[in-house]
Enzyme design. Structure first.
Site, PDB file in Angstrom:
ATOM      1  N   THR A  27       0.651  -3.895   0.352  1.00 36.77           N
ATOM      2  CA  THR A  27       0.585  -5.363   0.249  1.00 36.77           C
ATOM      3  C   THR A  27       1.942  -6.059   0.355  1.00 36.77           C
ATOM      4  OG1 THR A  27       0.718  -5.305  -2.172  1.00 36.77           O
ATOM      5  CG2 THR A  27      -1.489  -5.173  -1.181  1.00 36.77           C
ATOM      6  N   ASP A  59      -1.361  -0.731  -3.338  1.00 33.83           N
ATOM      7  CA  ASP A  59       0.052  -0.600  -3.680  1.00 33.83           C
ATOM      8  C   ASP A  59       0.748  -1.945  -3.523  1.00 33.83           C
ATOM      9  OD1 ASP A  59       2.458   1.312  -4.112  1.00 33.83           O
ATOM     10  OD2 ASP A  59       3.042   0.079  -2.393  1.00 33.83           O
ATOM     11  N   TYR A  64       7.749  -7.934  -3.572  1.00 30.64           N
ATOM     12  CA  TYR A  64       6.947  -8.399  -2.434  1.00 30.64           C
ATOM     13  C   TYR A  64       6.565  -9.857  -2.671  1.00 30.64           C
ATOM     14  CZ  TYR A  64       6.304  -3.385  -1.442  1.00 30.64           C
ATOM     15  OH  TYR A  64       6.493  -2.044  -1.186  1.00 30.64           O
ATOM     16  N   TYR A 211       4.959   5.239   3.070  1.00 32.68           N
ATOM     17  CA  TYR A 211       4.978   3.837   3.497  1.00 32.68           C
ATOM     18  C   TYR A 211       5.430   3.758   4.949  1.00 32.68           C
ATOM     19  CZ  TYR A 211      10.077   3.175   2.264  1.00 32.68           C
ATOM     20  OH  TYR A 211      11.451   3.230   2.166  1.00 32.68           O
ATOM     21  N   GLY A 212       4.935   2.718   5.625  1.00 30.05           N
ATOM     22  CA  GLY A 212       5.220   2.556   7.048  1.00 30.05           C
ATOM     23  C   GLY A 212       4.563   3.593   7.929  1.00 30.05           C
ATOM     24  N   ARG A 216       5.789  -0.019  11.082  1.00 25.99           N
ATOM     25  CA  ARG A 216       5.885  -1.476  11.165  1.00 25.99           C
ATOM     26  C   ARG A 216       5.222  -2.048  12.417  1.00 25.99           C
ATOM     27  NH1 ARG A 216       9.374   1.074   8.633  1.00 25.99           N
ATOM     28  NH2 ARG A 216      10.762   1.645  10.312  1.00 25.99           N
ATOM     29  N   GLY A 286      -0.709  -1.102   5.671  1.00 28.94           N
ATOM     30  CA  GLY A 286      -0.342  -2.484   5.413  1.00 28.94           C
ATOM     31  C   GLY A 286      -1.221  -3.453   6.188  1.00 28.94           C
TER      32      GLY A 286
END
Length: 334
Positions: A27, A59, A64, A211-212, A216, A286
């Site tokens: 998030t 998450d 953020y 993550y990622g 991206r 994401g």
């Protein structure tokens, strides 16, 4: 050897009662910071859509959107019936100045305040998983771990994790507190943890939150060599997205897309599945719009064959002979 059961779909995080889906909702973009600003109505719909798709781990982090992502996650989860409420993982250990420039801060007093603030923003009585966002070179790891363990013993936290820690730093942490997870950048193009954190997690009964996993957006197949990014977009800082590098990465994605199509898959599902096949991993998907959650199930219930996995490696080696890591995202020490 991984000491807990891992299936293509689910894994059990130490400290949490029920298994979690191996795809979790990330998030960062929902908070708006570095992603073009917030869109709360769509964000809440996205969280609900993720739960509908079977995701039961979300998450987030205070940084953020400087509290905004946590508030939106808390509002969205509060609207769900008890039987559908997902686990929530958050982070701490980043502070920021009046100009919203983050810096590392894992002092015990800061940690306790962050936990109290997160409990309020997320509208919960217990935080399911709390992760130290980045190691703080000016605070002894033992102090950070001990403070978190006290909060765990007080019943305010169920499980503890770290993010962007080296294996030596995790050793220090584990002397003072149990460690369930490590969160690190990991995808087909960013593989630094493949020979460090992942085997460490397997050896020490931990899980890795990657993550990622779509780098991206690169591994969605929607970015071209001519794609530009607006002011404030994180990708303007990422060396991979600079013109001299982007073309090579786009060409690699095209080759991966063709490989995925030969197996009846999308490049997106191939990229997520690759992450899940590397060990006790959970991919952080994401999203900030409901449509961006569609396709989650396409990455579950199957695995890459050894032949396809080798072909993925060959493609990356061919097009990206000198990989670029994710170190550009590291915030400074205080």
């Amino acid at each position: 050897m991984a000491s807990k059961p891992i299936t293509p779909d689910k894994i059990t995080i130490n400290g949490l009662e029920k298994p979690v889906t191996r795809i979790a909702l990330g998030t960062w973009a929902i908070g708006g910071w570095m992603w073009g600003g917030p869109d709360d109505a769509n964000a809440i719909k996205t969280i609900h859509k993720a739960v509908e798709e079977g995701i039961n781990l979300i998450d987030t982090a205070p940084v953020y959107g400087f509290g905004h992502s946590e508030k939106v996650v808390g509002e969205a989860v509060a609207q769900l019936p008890a039987s559908q409420k997902p686990y929530i993982a958050t982070k701490l250990g980043l502070n920021w100045n009046e100009d919203h420039k983050p810096f590392r801060d894992s002092r015990p007093q800061r940690i306790r305040q962050e936990v109290e603030d997160s409990l309020k923003r997320l509208r919960v009585e217990v935080l399911d998983l709390v992760q130290v966002h980045w190691p703080d070179a000016k605070t002894p790891i033992a102090e950070t771990a001990s403070a978190l363990n006290d909060l765990r013993k007080e019943g305010k936290i169920r499980a503890l994790g770290v993010s962007n820690y080296s294996t030596a730093q995790m050793d220090e942490f584990r002397k003072e507190a149990p460690l369930s997870t490590s969160q690190d950048p990991f995808n087909i193009f960013e593989t630094a943890i493949e020979k460090t954190v992942i085997p460490y997690a397997e050896k020490n009964d931990m899980d890795v939150l990657a993550y990622g996993p779509l780098c991206r957006g690169l591994l969605t197949g929607k970015i071209t060599a001519d794609t530009t990014f607006p002011e404030g977009d994180l990708r303007r800082m990422d060396p991979k997205f600079q013109p001299e590098n982007l073309r090579n990465y786009v060409n690699a994605v095209k080759a991966l897309e063709a490989l995925a199509a030969s197996q009846g898959k999308t490049v997106l599902s191939l990229a997520i599945r690759w992450v899940l096949d590397q060990g006790p991993t959970i991919a952080l998907w994401g999203a900030r719009k409901p449509a961006q959650v569609e396709g989650v199930k396409d990455a579950l219930g199957w695995t890459l064959s050894p032949e396809i996995a080798r072909e993925v490696s060959s493609i990356v080696t061919k097009y990206i002979p000198t990989p670029i890591d994710a170190s550009f995202m590291a915030p400074p020490n205080r």
